[in-house]
Design an enzyme around this catalytic site. Structure first.
Site, PDB file in Angstrom:
ATOM      1  N   HIS A 369     -86.191 -99.521 -40.012  1.00  0.00           N
ATOM      2  CA  HIS A 369     -86.772 -99.177 -41.215  1.00  0.00           C
ATOM      3  C   HIS A 369     -88.323 -99.162 -40.580  1.00  0.00           C
ATOM      4  O   HIS A 369     -89.209 -98.777 -40.957  1.00  0.00           O
ATOM      5  CB  HIS A 369     -86.767-100.351 -41.900  1.00  0.00           C
ATOM      6  CG  HIS A 369     -85.630 -99.890 -43.146  1.00  0.00           C
ATOM      7  ND1 HIS A 369     -85.207-100.448 -44.085  1.00  0.00           N
ATOM      8  CD2 HIS A 369     -84.855 -98.777 -42.851  1.00  0.00           C
ATOM      9  CE1 HIS A 369     -83.916-100.025 -44.421  1.00  0.00           C
ATOM     10  NE2 HIS A 369     -83.616 -99.019 -43.770  1.00  0.00           N
ATOM     11  N   ARG A 476     -84.987 -84.964 -40.641  1.00  0.00           N
ATOM     12  CA  ARG A 476     -83.999 -86.133 -40.622  1.00  0.00           C
ATOM     13  C   ARG A 476     -83.693 -86.597 -41.894  1.00  0.00           C
ATOM     14  O   ARG A 476     -84.226 -87.307 -42.342  1.00  0.00           O
ATOM     15  CB  ARG A 476     -84.474 -86.889 -39.621  1.00  0.00           C
ATOM     16  CG  ARG A 476     -84.616 -86.594 -38.214  1.00  0.00           C
ATOM     17  CD  ARG A 476     -85.116 -87.965 -37.309  1.00  0.00           C
ATOM     18  NE  ARG A 476     -85.081 -87.635 -36.121  1.00  0.00           N
ATOM     19  CZ  ARG A 476     -86.170 -87.429 -35.072  1.00  0.00           C
ATOM     20  NH1 ARG A 476     -87.054 -87.420 -35.797  1.00  0.00           N
ATOM     21  NH2 ARG A 476     -86.039 -87.168 -33.980  1.00  0.00           N
ATOM     22  N   GLU A 610     -76.318 -81.573 -28.577  1.00  0.00           N
ATOM     23  CA  GLU A 610     -76.707 -82.736 -28.391  1.00  0.00           C
ATOM     24  C   GLU A 610     -75.553 -83.370 -27.230  1.00  0.00           C
ATOM     25  O   GLU A 610     -75.931 -84.458 -26.701  1.00  0.00           O
ATOM     26  CB  GLU A 610     -76.738 -83.470 -29.395  1.00  0.00           C
ATOM     27  CG  GLU A 610     -77.924 -83.254 -30.391  1.00  0.00           C
ATOM     28  CD  GLU A 610     -77.980 -84.100 -31.688  1.00  0.00           C
ATOM     29  OE1 GLU A 610     -78.801 -85.088 -31.799  1.00  0.00           O
ATOM     30  OE2 GLU A 610     -77.167 -84.010 -32.582  1.00  0.00           O
ATOM     31  N   ASN A 633     -83.008 -85.689 -27.357  1.00  0.00           N
ATOM     32  CA  ASN A 633     -83.149 -87.284 -27.176  1.00  0.00           C
ATOM     33  C   ASN A 633     -81.670 -87.600 -26.996  1.00  0.00           C
ATOM     34  O   ASN A 633     -81.245 -88.160 -26.385  1.00  0.00           O
ATOM     35  CB  ASN A 633     -83.343 -87.950 -28.276  1.00  0.00           C
ATOM     36  CG  ASN A 633     -84.816 -87.616 -28.961  1.00  0.00           C
ATOM     37  OD1 ASN A 633     -85.681 -87.014 -28.163  1.00  0.00           O
ATOM     38  ND2 ASN A 633     -85.323 -87.634 -30.109  1.00  0.00           N
ATOM     39  N   ARG A 644     -80.220 -94.250 -25.274  1.00  0.00           N
ATOM     40  CA  ARG A 644     -81.558 -94.205 -25.232  1.00  0.00           C
ATOM     41  C   ARG A 644     -82.100 -95.339 -25.812  1.00  0.00           C
ATOM     42  O   ARG A 644     -83.344 -95.362 -25.800  1.00  0.00           O
ATOM     43  CB  ARG A 644     -81.865 -92.706 -26.244  1.00  0.00           C
ATOM     44  CG  ARG A 644     -81.171 -93.219 -27.652  1.00  0.00           C
ATOM     45  CD  ARG A 644     -80.818 -91.812 -28.461  1.00  0.00           C
ATOM     46  NE  ARG A 644     -82.157 -91.421 -29.430  1.00  0.00           N
ATOM     47  CZ  ARG A 644     -82.008 -90.840 -30.310  1.00  0.00           C
ATOM     48  NH1 ARG A 644     -81.192 -89.916 -30.435  1.00  0.00           N
ATOM     49  NH2 ARG A 644     -83.106 -90.557 -31.398  1.00  0.00           N
ATOM     50  N   CYS A 681     -85.800 -79.852 -30.181  1.00  0.00           N
ATOM     51  CA  CYS A 681     -86.437 -80.676 -31.348  1.00  0.00           C
ATOM     52  C   CYS A 681     -86.290 -82.084 -30.810  1.00  0.00           C
ATOM     53  O   CYS A 681     -86.699 -82.950 -31.971  1.00  0.00           O
ATOM     54  CB  CYS A 681     -85.537 -80.266 -32.544  1.00  0.00           C
ATOM     55  SG  CYS A 681     -84.044 -80.981 -32.690  1.00  0.00           S
TER      56      CYS A 681
HETATM   57  C1  PEP Z   1     -82.355 -85.667 -30.849  1.00  0.00           C
HETATM   58  O1  PEP Z   1     -81.343 -86.116 -30.547  1.00  0.00           O
HETATM   59  O2  PEP Z   1     -83.109 -85.086 -29.883  1.00  0.00           O
HETATM   60  C2  PEP Z   1     -82.653 -85.590 -32.126  1.00  0.00           C
HETATM   61  C3  PEP Z   1     -83.699 -84.649 -32.519  1.00  0.00           C
HETATM   62  O3  PEP Z   1     -81.991 -86.130 -33.100  1.00  0.00           O
HETATM   63  P1  PEP Z   1     -82.350 -87.664 -33.444  1.00  0.00           P
HETATM   64  O4  PEP Z   1     -83.492 -88.247 -32.537  1.00  0.00           O
HETATM   65  O5  PEP Z   1     -82.634 -87.970 -35.026  1.00  0.00           O
HETATM   66  O6  PEP Z   1     -81.066 -88.213 -32.988  1.00  0.00           O
HETATM   67 MG    MG Z   2     -79.898 -86.695 -32.118  1.00  0.00          MG
END
Ligand code: PEP
Ligand code: MG
Length: 762
Positions: A369, A476, A610, A633, A644, A681
């Site tokens: 948050h 998101r 992903e 990501n 990550r 993205c």
């Molecule tokens: C990603 O995984 O690159 C992505 C954009 O989604 P999030 O960061 O919300 O997992």
């Molecule tokens: Mg993601």
């Protein structure tokens, strides 16, 4: 017998009384030399800028040589160890071909030499060396001893003597031990800040209060009442203060706290404990624990989560009892960095926004948050830096580098100066980019990119529009869910989604369906898994919770009535069947729309790429999806098998890694072959070096946080697609991510955009 662990324990114990870094280094060389009965023990630290090792402490060599002896990596025995990063044990040092004599050390008396590199997280920090007069090898046991010492000291050494500051350290050997405490965390919110640290009162743990009786119940009662009233007042004030700067969805969180504080039982039960003879803190703990236990046992996950809220409030009241009544925070008159273990929204709200320079959290991840809030408020934040002793950092100065997720407490003057310069440079850059807002994201040779914003908060709408986003590439949708107290109703969702769709219409908004699991948990629907990143995540979760899913799809459709700019994006697709099943649900939702007389177009449906399986199955995905979006990501995380959010492996997490860029290149190429629109993205689209590669691959849509849009646009408007394609061809052939980055950064320098890198945009 040598006892490395005991020696280390002694070093750490005695170090607690030391004030200067110099003393700590001397303590180490002293203890090692004594324990091994060696004639000499010395420590050399590396200055990466100059690639030189400097002698910083010695027991046995001439003290005058400290700071004077310097060797290049590769030169002399110490340089040889640094170059090869391996141990060297020789019985007669002067006979070794790499031996170099330094007269100022007077080391000619010593024949045997044992040197061990000091390495922390694969980075060389320096070398520790022992010597003796006797021309015989050091024993295996002695080798093992020095190896253990070097391994154990590498972490602490890397934290307080920064390699880049060895020079400063030598110039000011009395620099305090607490100087330059560097911590690597995970990204919360980008930006740079310098300010004075305030360790948050809410990190007082009520749970750790022991059972303590009190002699004066009246005084204890008064203490409790004062602390409780103060907490109520703080909350009222914070709510008022934040009203203008926070969106309604975030502000709603305050009401939960308010209800708990106003609860009559909380005060009457605590008062009873105090009348029974317990101290105010003990009475409060007993009451809070009892209530939290009741909630924790409940089946309903929403009610379970209340247990945490109650504990949070308990900590707050307890903190007020400690004399730290919170009011001093309101007297803050300088840029402040809030630090704490588990910072809550009310904590942030306590501080006058104009002085809130940055946030540092010992726990949490980029989706906590608090990180979401920091992003909404544009405040740099670093999460998950791990355990830290609050007294060591409270009231010190700190610099936050939100781009690299690094915090340095008590920076030495040269580092502070450097960060001030970077922060100024960053501010100047951002200001200078304002003029780009209405210019197209087009390369000088006419390659047009669609530049979209990533968002999740209503508060993010205007920053995206202000920076010229041509739509939302990633909404998101889990963020409003995360900020809510329970699953938002369908109507509530419609209202939230409508705001975003309306704000961007007629431009497209790619709404991603609920992506929870992994590091994104809903407080009212928490579940624990051994391996959450490989578990019930994203579309797997929603397909298993059909009613939640259908209600979200319906809400998205209803919100798009008359606008028809909705596109739906599916997170964490790893099996074709998931996309097929979604189409089934969308059919059902469309049918319900028709039955309800709501006229909406069937939205296009896209899959996030992903995970590796989605990459491999692209040809098949192309048959059932209208577009794909690479979430760099997670894609980086799953291709490299690197968490990550784990600072311990953050060095390995790199989207310029050859395996990652080649895989992304493969996805883009296949998508082009199957005529499938493809966008990127994730954060990668905000890294100027990576943007060059994405342009070179021919990616036509990028989506990134609003804050970074202008930087990416500047890169696009500066480099030709032809040149980017050349660099992509070269990068593809390289097998080392650092070389790839160096090549791209050199190009940015040549383009006059080096400042983008130095302002920390990676
Ligand atoms: C990603 O995984 O690159 C992505 C954009 O989604 P999030 O960061 O919300 O997992
Ligand atoms: Mg993601």
């Amino acid at each position: 017998m040598l006892e490395p662990l005991k020696t280390l324990r002694d070093i750490f114990q005695d170090a607690a009384d030391l004030k200067a870094a110099k003393d700590l280094l001397e303590l180490i060389v002293d203890r090692v030399q004594q324990s091994m009965a060696a004639d000499v023990c010395s420590i050399y630290l590396l200055e990466p800028d100059s690639a030189e090792l400097a002698l910083v402490a010695t027991r046995g060599l001439d003290q005058q040589s400290v700071g004077q002896v310097r060797l290049r990596v590769g030169s002399g025995l110490v340089g040889y160890i640094a170059q090869h990063q391996s141990l060297l044990n020789v019985d007669n040092a002067s006979e070794h071909p790499k031996f170099r004599y330094f007269p100022e050390t007077r080391e000619e008396r010593y024949a045997a030499f044992l040197g061990v590199p000091i390495i922390s997280f694969r980075k060389l920090i320096g070398v520790i060396a022992v010597q003796k007069e006797d021309a015989s090898y050091f024993s295996d046991e002695q080798e093992a001893f020095v190896i253990t010492i070097a391994a154990q000291l590498a972490g602490p050494l890397s934290q307080w003597v920064h390699a880049e500051d060895v020079k400063t350290f030598l110039a000011q050997p009395d620099v305090p031990i607490e100087s330059n405490l560097k911590f690597q965390g995970v990204k919360g919110a980008v930006g740079m800040a310098i300010g004075r640290v305030r360790w948050l009162l809410s990190t007082y743990e009520l749970a750790s209060v022991p059972d303590r009786l009190a002699t004066d119940p009246d005084a204890e009662l008064e203490k409790f009442t004062r602390a409780l009233n103060l907490a109520k007042e703080e909350l009222r004030n914070s709510g008022r203060r934040m009203e203008g700067s926070l969106p309604k969805d975030v502000l709603a969180l305050f009401s939960v706290y308010k209800m708990i504080l106003e609860d009559r039982e909380l005060s009457s039960e605590t008062e009873q404990f105090i009348r029974d003879g317990w101290s105010a803190a003990t009475g409060l703990r007993k009451t809070v624990e009892a209530h939290a236990r009741v909630f924790a046992k409940m089946d309903d996950p929403y009610l379970q989560a209340k247990a945490d809220d109650i504990r949070h409030i308990g900590n707050r009241v307890y903190a007020n009892m400690q004399g730290d009544d919170g009011t001093d925070s309101l007297q803050i008159t300088e840029p402040t960095i809030l630090a704490g273990k588990d910072i809550s929204i009310t904590d942030i709200a306590q501080f006058p926004p104009k002085y809130l320079a940055g946030i540092v959290c010992t726990s949490g991840s980029s989706l906590s948050h608090i990180a979401i809030l920091a992003n909404a408020l544009g405040i740099p934040a670093v999460m998950g830096i791990g355990d830290i002793n609050p007294s060591q950092i409270d009231h010190t100065e700190a610099v936050i580098d939100g781009y690299r997720a690094v915090v340095i407490f008590n920076p030495v003057p040269n580092l502070r100066k450097e960060y001030r310069r970077l922060a100024r440079q960053e501010a100047k850059f951002i200001q200078g980019l304002d003029g780009l807002r209405d210019l197209p994201a087009e390369t000088p040779d006419g390659f047009r990119i669609k530049l979209y914003a990533n968002t999740g908060l209503v508060a993010d709408i205007s920053p995206g529009l202000m920076r010229g986003a041509e739509g939302v590439g990633l909404y998101r949708s889990e963020i409003p869910f995360m900020l809510h107290e329970s699953f938002p109703s369908e109507d509530e969702q419609v209202q939230i989604y409508r705001k975003i769709l309306e704000a961007y219409a007629p431009n497209p908004v790619h709404m991603r369906t609920l992506d929870i699991g992994g590091d994104k948990n809903l407080p009212y629907f928490s579940f624990s898994e051994e391996n959450p990143f490989l578990g019930w995540r994203g579309i797997r979760f929603t397909l298993d919770n059909t009613s939640i899913f259908l209600s979200q799809i319906r809400a998205m459709l209803r919100a798009s009535e008359g606008l028809d700019n909705l596109k739906i994006l599916l997170p964490m697709v790893s099996h074709l069947d998931e996309v097929k099943a979604f189409h089934g649900l969308l059919d059902e939702a469309m049918l319900q729309m028709r039955e309800a007389g709501i006229q909406v177009q069937r939205p296009q449906v896209g899959a996030m790429i992903e995970v590796p399986s989605a990459m491999v199955m692209l040809r098949d995905i192309a048959k059932i999806a209208d577009f794909v979006s690479i979430g760099s990501n997670d894609f980086t995380q799953y291709i490299l098998a690197v968490d990550r959010n784990n600072p311990k492996v953050s060095d390995l997490y790199n989207w310029l890694n050859p395996a990652v860029i080649r895989s992304i290149g493969h996805v883009v190429q296949s998508a082009q072959k199957y005529d499938l629109p493809v966008s990127v993205c994730g954060e990668m689209a905000a890294d100027p070096a990576a943007v060059i590669l994405l342009l070179g691959m021919g990616v036509e849509m990028l989506s990134l946080s609003a804050y970074n849009l202008p930087k990416t646009k500047l890169v696009i408007r500066t480099i030709t697609q032809e040149r980017a394609a050349e660099l992509w061809t070269k990068a593809k052939r390289k097998s080392d991510e650092h070389r790839i980055r160096r090549m791209l950064e050199k190009e940015l320098d040549l383009m006059g955009l080096g400042g983008l890198i130095r302002a920390g945009a990676s």
